[in-house]
Design a protein around this motif. Structure first.
Motif, short mmCIF file in Angstrom:
data_model
loop_
_atom_site.label_atom_id
_atom_site.label_comp_id
_atom_site.label_asym_id
_atom_site.label_seq_id
_atom_site.Cartn_x
_atom_site.Cartn_y
_atom_site.Cartn_z
N GLU A 5 0.82 -1.21 0.00
CA GLU A 5 0.00 0.00 0.00
C GLU A 5 0.86 1.27 0.00
OE1 GLU A 5 -3.98 -0.99 2.45
OE2 GLU A 5 -2.12 -1.17 3.61
N ALA A 6 2.04 1.19 0.63
CA ALA A 6 2.87 2.39 0.78
C ALA A 6 3.65 2.73 -0.48
CB ALA A 6 3.84 2.20 1.95
N ILE A 7 4.06 1.68 -1.23
CA ILE A 7 4.92 1.91 -2.40
C ILE A 7 4.24 2.85 -3.39
CG2 ILE A 7 6.02 0.84 -4.40
CD1 ILE A 7 7.47 0.24 -1.85
N GLY A 8 4.97 3.85 -3.87
CA GLY A 8 4.47 4.78 -4.87
C GLY A 8 3.80 6.00 -4.31
N LYS A 9 3.48 6.01 -3.00
CA LYS A 9 2.82 7.17 -2.40
C LYS A 9 3.86 8.17 -1.90
CE LYS A 9 -1.35 4.72 -0.87
NZ LYS A 9 -2.16 4.33 0.31
N PRO A 10 3.49 9.44 -1.84
CA PRO A 10 4.40 10.42 -1.22
C PRO A 10 4.51 10.12 0.27
CG PRO A 10 2.30 11.44 -1.77
CD PRO A 10 2.27 10.07 -2.38
N GLY A 58 3.06 12.24 9.06
CA GLY A 58 2.67 13.63 9.10
C GLY A 58 3.61 14.55 8.36
N GLY A 59 3.05 15.67 7.90
CA GLY A 59 3.86 16.65 7.17
C GLY A 59 4.96 17.25 8.02
N HIS A 60 4.71 17.41 9.33
CA HIS A 60 5.73 17.97 10.21
C HIS A 60 6.95 17.04 10.27
CE1 HIS A 60 7.53 20.13 13.54
NE2 HIS A 60 7.65 18.97 14.17
N VAL A 67 7.90 14.89 7.95
CA VAL A 67 8.59 14.95 6.65
C VAL A 67 9.45 16.21 6.58
CG1 VAL A 67 8.29 15.14 4.16
CG2 VAL A 67 6.83 13.58 5.48
N HIS A 68 8.91 17.32 7.05
CA HIS A 68 9.68 18.56 7.05
C HIS A 68 10.95 18.40 7.89
CE1 HIS A 68 10.51 22.86 6.98
NE2 HIS A 68 10.62 22.83 8.31
N ASN A 69 10.81 17.76 9.03
CA ASN A 69 11.97 17.52 9.89
C ASN A 69 13.00 16.63 9.19
OD1 ASN A 69 13.57 17.64 12.13
ND2 ASN A 69 12.34 16.24 13.37
N PHE A 70 12.51 15.60 8.49
CA PHE A 70 13.42 14.71 7.75
C PHE A 70 14.17 15.49 6.67
CE2 PHE A 70 10.80 10.55 8.49
CZ PHE A 70 11.04 10.67 9.85
N ARG A 71 13.45 16.36 5.95
CA ARG A 71 14.09 17.13 4.88
C ARG A 71 15.24 17.99 5.44
NH1 ARG A 71 11.51 17.95 -0.09
NH2 ARG A 71 9.45 16.95 -0.30
N ASN A 72 14.97 18.60 6.58
CA ASN A 72 16.01 19.43 7.19
C ASN A 72 17.22 18.61 7.59
OD1 ASN A 72 14.51 21.77 6.88
ND2 ASN A 72 13.61 21.68 8.94
N ARG A 73 16.99 17.44 8.14
CA ARG A 73 18.10 16.60 8.58
C ARG A 73 18.90 16.07 7.40
NH1 ARG A 73 18.70 15.24 13.91
NH2 ARG A 73 17.49 16.71 15.18
N LEU A 122 5.73 10.45 14.32
CA LEU A 122 5.42 10.34 12.91
C LEU A 122 3.95 10.61 12.61
CD1 LEU A 122 7.55 7.20 11.92
CD2 LEU A 122 8.22 9.61 12.06
N ARG A 123 3.06 10.13 13.47
CA ARG A 123 1.62 10.41 13.34
C ARG A 123 1.04 10.44 14.75
NH1 ARG A 123 0.68 6.02 9.34
NH2 ARG A 123 -0.60 5.06 10.99
N ASP A 124 -0.05 11.13 14.87
CA ASP A 124 -0.64 11.24 16.21
C ASP A 124 -1.08 9.90 16.75
OD1 ASP A 124 -0.23 13.95 16.14
OD2 ASP A 124 -2.26 14.43 15.44
N ASP A 125 -1.46 8.96 15.86
CA ASP A 125 -1.97 7.67 16.32
C ASP A 125 -0.86 6.64 16.53
OD1 ASP A 125 -1.45 7.65 13.59
OD2 ASP A 125 -2.85 5.98 13.24
N LEU A 126 0.39 7.07 16.39
CA LEU A 126 1.52 6.13 16.52
C LEU A 126 2.38 6.52 17.71
CD1 LEU A 126 2.69 5.89 12.79
CD2 LEU A 126 1.27 4.23 14.04
N ARG A 127 3.12 5.54 18.22
CA ARG A 127 4.08 5.81 19.28
C ARG A 127 5.26 6.56 18.69
NH1 ARG A 127 6.88 0.41 21.32
NH2 ARG A 127 8.07 2.02 22.44
N SER A 128 6.15 7.02 19.52
CA SER A 128 7.34 7.73 19.05
C SER A 128 8.39 6.73 18.55
CB SER A 128 7.94 8.58 20.18
OG SER A 128 7.02 9.56 20.60
#
Length: 859
Positions: A56-61, A67-69, A71-77, A95-101
């Motif tokens: 399901e994940a392959i090919g998706k942004p 979360g977008g936040h 991804v933004h953090n990853f881009r900076n790193r 990574l998402r509100d419904d996930l653990r850290s």
């Protein structure tokens, strides 16, 4: 693949692509995204951590999965990555509100951004203070052993592994457990050695790139990485991955040791893999990513402290060696006979470098003290050293590997360190170490062949890692790198001692002259070889277009003029030389075809000491060059050069151009102008002025009196043989090699190509070229030459063995060298002709013509 009955050795591990396994450990997940941040790969366990299957994940942004936040953090790193092996870490990332850290690692591989995550431990500590306190404890240790032991103890305390070892690599690639911290009741590995094959070559490369490697559970099944259609068939390079799965061979290796989990941290000293922190646990164990990162930081600080300690030890060792060198110089200064006393020499040298015996070889005489080879064996060793003739310190822990007959006296002298006493490496002091028959404690038998198991080649012989002892015979204790550096210091001291002894009154002038000749020959050799390379490059690079032939010939002739000028400089054996000869040489080099009368000179016969002569040679060279390009010598003008001494004895030199194009002041100051304006003041303490007058350059130089000598008569070198005009060499003997097969032994490719051309122009039917001693010997048997020309120096060897074989077969030959007639030939070939480099058609033709006239014609 090997056949089923063929034994397999452990080098099979070297061929295993351990960074291309296509899977990760199940303790976390892996994603790769493209430069557009679209998901291209995902580990099969992605749903376990992020609730989405890899399909399901392959090919998706990526921002559709997390979360977008984030991804933004990853881009900076990713933008912070520096260097090809950099990895960025993010601890406790949401990574998402419904996930653990998660604790995240980011790096780039094969143009893809690799994202790896493990569940965060939430044990956020003060890493800086933790490492600082650990380093402070290290600094309190008073020895290297306690330093290593404390490092192992702190890694164990930080991670909880059952056993933590400091594994140190030896020079031969094998390893030793140098320190250890472990829980009670599991035995100790300290002092055990492991063969180089236990850590294969590609693993050592990864240890330098990826400093920390953890295997959380050897029983865990690896998780495959699912790829998009565009990436299928392309295995992801996991060299920098924190989750990379484990090769089956390594899993079996660890299982044979009873290990359930492991971790290794590289110790890099002086940019090389010095060793590892090797951690073993006898069940599953996975220190958090954050804690592993603290361990990695500590290991880097540990390595820096270790490097500092090793350097301090080396500096202290070398300081003691310098003190001993000073004592040696002082003692010999008061009693010159001590150098011929091997007992005294052995005592003082072995204080710096432990040894069991000393042999001295000076001027063909030997003296032995302590445990040494017999006199005949020592002569064989010296003969072997003379063959290499490198002039460098030489060492081996097994003399029989160099001199096979040395096996018979290995019990008294098994290893050696040879220190040459002269630049020509004819005299030596040799330190000997006796055979050390000792047991090496291996962690299992390293020599047994590998057998086949259920999965093919297996490590079944290493099922037992019980201590296995190997008896080592025929070797002495190896001389360490530190001892070799000390030997270089002692070499310089001993050479100085020998030179001092040479200053005895009865031979003072003779010895000074010999040293002077040696220096001149060395300078002559290097310059002539360089000129030979330049000439060869020009000749071999010339196009076949006839319109350029005259240009090539002219340039070739001018380079020969530079070589002749160099010969004039050395005619007086580096004593005072006439300034007139310097100007004549430069004029001949740059004003070919009869233009020398455009440089007019006026002045008494004056000699310049070597330093001033060299400096003024550069200055006059630059003045003539610039004038020939831009000044009066570029057209129909001329130059007047005059010199005279003032009342203080200083030499005033005037350079004045006239009749050339209008002079303009240069807009930039090049290197040549710097040499003209600064060399005399800087090198000689004199004066220099240059005036770019419109009607011609005028330069004035004042050379202090201490650099100037006078002679009672004019000793300006005269031409000792008819010399053709520059660019128009005299016709050599024609076709002297017609009907001959010529062998050329020459170690420089460019010079060899030039020499081949010369031999071909002299009519050789066929030419074979060899660049090494072995190649020359092979060419004799394979090619069957009827005449040969041998370069004496072939890298670190000589061509004398080729000469011996040619003499046995009755094949005429001659030598070639940049030293010319100053080359020192062995007594057997002392009367052989030597061709002076650089090779020219004239000098080779005349030498071969003379050589072949002395032998019967070849049928």
């Amino acid at each position: 693949m090997s056949s089923a009955n063929e034994p397999v050795d452990l080098t099979n591990c070297d061929r295993e692509p351990i960074h291309l396994l296509g899977a990760i450990q199940p303790i976390g997940f892996l994603l790769t995204v493209s430069e557009q941040w679209e998901i291209e790969r995902a580990s099969e366990n992605l749903a376990e951590f992020l609730g989405v299957s890899p399909q399901e994940a392959i090919g998706k942004p990526l921002d559709a999965l997390i979360g977008g936040h984030a991804v933004h953090n990853f881009r900076n790193r990713i933008a912070m990555l520096r260097g090809g092996d950099a990895v960025e870490r993010i601890f406790g990332a949401k990574l998402r509100d419904d996930l653990r850290s998660f604790d995240i690692a980011l790096h780039v591989s094969d143009g893809q951004i690799v994202i790896e995550g493990e569940p965060a431990s939430d044990e956020h500590g003060d890493a800086t203070n933790t490492v600082r306190s650990m380093i402070a404890r290290l600094d309190q240790t008073d020895s290297l052993d306690s330093f290593l032991n404390e490092g192992a103890r702190m890694i164990r305390g930080l991670t909880g592994f059952d056993r933590v070892m400091v594994y140190r690599f030896d020079q031969d690639g094998s390893g030793e457990v140098a320190a250890e911290a472990c829980r009670s009741g599991i035995g100790r590995f300290k002092g055990l050695h492991y063969p180089p094959t236990d850590i294969p070559a590609q693993a050592r490369v990864l240890y330098k790139r990826n400093l920390l490697r953890v295997i959380a559970d050897l029983e865990a099944e690896p998780v495959p990485i699912f790829s998009s259609a565009a990436r299928r068939g392309q295995i992801l390079d996991l060299s920098l991955s924190i989750l990379r799965s484990v090769s089956r061979i390594h899993i079996e290796y660890l299982k044979n040791m009873g290990v359930g989990a492991s971790m290794s941290i590289s110790i890099i000293v002086d940019d090389e893999l010095w060793g590892l922190f090797a951690c073993h646990h006898y069940g599953p164990l996975n220190p958090s990513f954050e804690r592993r990162s603290v361990c990695e930081l500590f290991a880097q600080m540990f390595a820096m402290r270790l490097e500092s300690r090793l350097r301090k030890e080396l500096m202290e060792f070398e300081r003691r060696a310098r003190d001993i060198s000073d004592q040696l110089l002082g003692a010999v200064a008061s009693d010159e006979t001590l150098l011929n006393d091997p007992d005294w020499l052995g005592d003082i040298l072995t204080t710096a470098i432990p040894a069991d015996g000393v042999g001295v070889w000076i001027n063909g005489s030997l003296a032995l003290s302590g445990k040494t080879p017999p006199a005949t064996g020592f002569r064989e060793i010296i003969a072997r050293l003379h063959e290499t003739d490198t002039g460098q310190v030489f060492t081996t822990d097994q003399i029989s590997s160099v001199v096979p007959s040395a096996e018979r006296y290995a019990s008294s002298a098994a290893g050696m360190l040879a220190i040459p006493l002269s630049r020509t490496a004819r005299d030596y002091v040799v330190l000997f170490r006796s055979e050390v028959i000792h047991s090496v404690r291996w962690g299992g038998d390293p020599h047994k062949p590998v057998e086949y198991g259920p999965n093919g080649p297996r490590l079944t012989p290493r099922e037992s890692f019980a201590e296995w002892k190997e008896l080592v015979e025929g070797k002495g204790k190896a001389f360490s790198p530190s001892e070799l550096r000390v030997a270089e210091t002692l070499r310089a001291t001993l050479i100085e001692v020998v030179l001092r002894l040479a200053e005895e009154a009865t031979v003072q002038r003779q010895q000074a002259h010999a040293r002077q000749e040696l220096l001149i020959a060395e300078l002559n050799h290097r310059v002539r070889n360089i000129l030979g390379v330049i000439r060869g490059l020009i000749r071999q690079s010339k196009p076949h277009d006839d319109s350029l032939e005259g240009f090539v010939k002219l340039v070739d002739g001018r380079i020969h003029a530079l070589a002749r000028a160099h010969n004039q400089i050395t005619d007086d054996h580096w004593g005072p030389a006439p300034i007139q000869a310097l100007i004549d040489a430069e004029a001949a080099a740059f004003l070919a075809d009869g233009g020398g009368d455009r440089i007019r000179t006026k002045g008494d016969f004056v000699l310049l000491n070597p330093q001033a002569y060299s400096t003024m040679a550069l200055v006059i060279h630059e003045l003539v060059t610039n004038s020939a390009k831009y000044g009066s010598l570029s057209g129909e003008g001329s130059v007047d050069i005059g010199w005279s001494r003032n009342a203080a004895g200083d030499l005033a030199v005037e350079w004045r151009e006239q009749g050339g194009p209008k002079v303009t002041v240069p807009t930039r100051k090049g290197f040549g102008t710097t040499i003209i304006g600064r060399s005399v003041p800087y090198d000689l303490g004199g004066e220099a002025e240059i005036d770019f007058a419109a009607d011609g350059v005028h330069a004035h130089f004042l050379i202090p009196a201490r650099h100037v000598s006078e002679a009672t008569r004019d000793r300006t070198p005269v031409i000792k043989y008819p010399r053709p005009s520059i660019g128009h060499p005299a016709a050599p003997p024609d076709q002297v090699l017609a009907g001959h097969r010529a062998l050329l032994v020459e170690d420089s490719l460019i010079i060899a190509l030039d020499a081949e051309d010369v031999l071909a122009r002299l009519g050789a039917d066929d030419i074979a070229t060899a660049s090494t001693l072995d190649g020359g010997l092979d060419a004799i048997e394979r090619f069957g030459p009827s005449v040969a020309m041998l370069d004496i120096n072939l890298g670190d060897r000589t061509s004398y063995a080729v000469a011996d074989r040619l003499e046995e077969l009755g094949i005429p030959f001659l030598f070639a060298s940049g030293y010319g007639e100053q080359a020192q030939l062995p007594e057997k070939h002392a009367n052989r002709s030597i061709v002076q480099k650089p090779y020219t058609l004239e000098n080779v033709a005349r030498a071969l013509d003379t050589l072949l006239a002395e032998v019967e014609p070849v049928d």
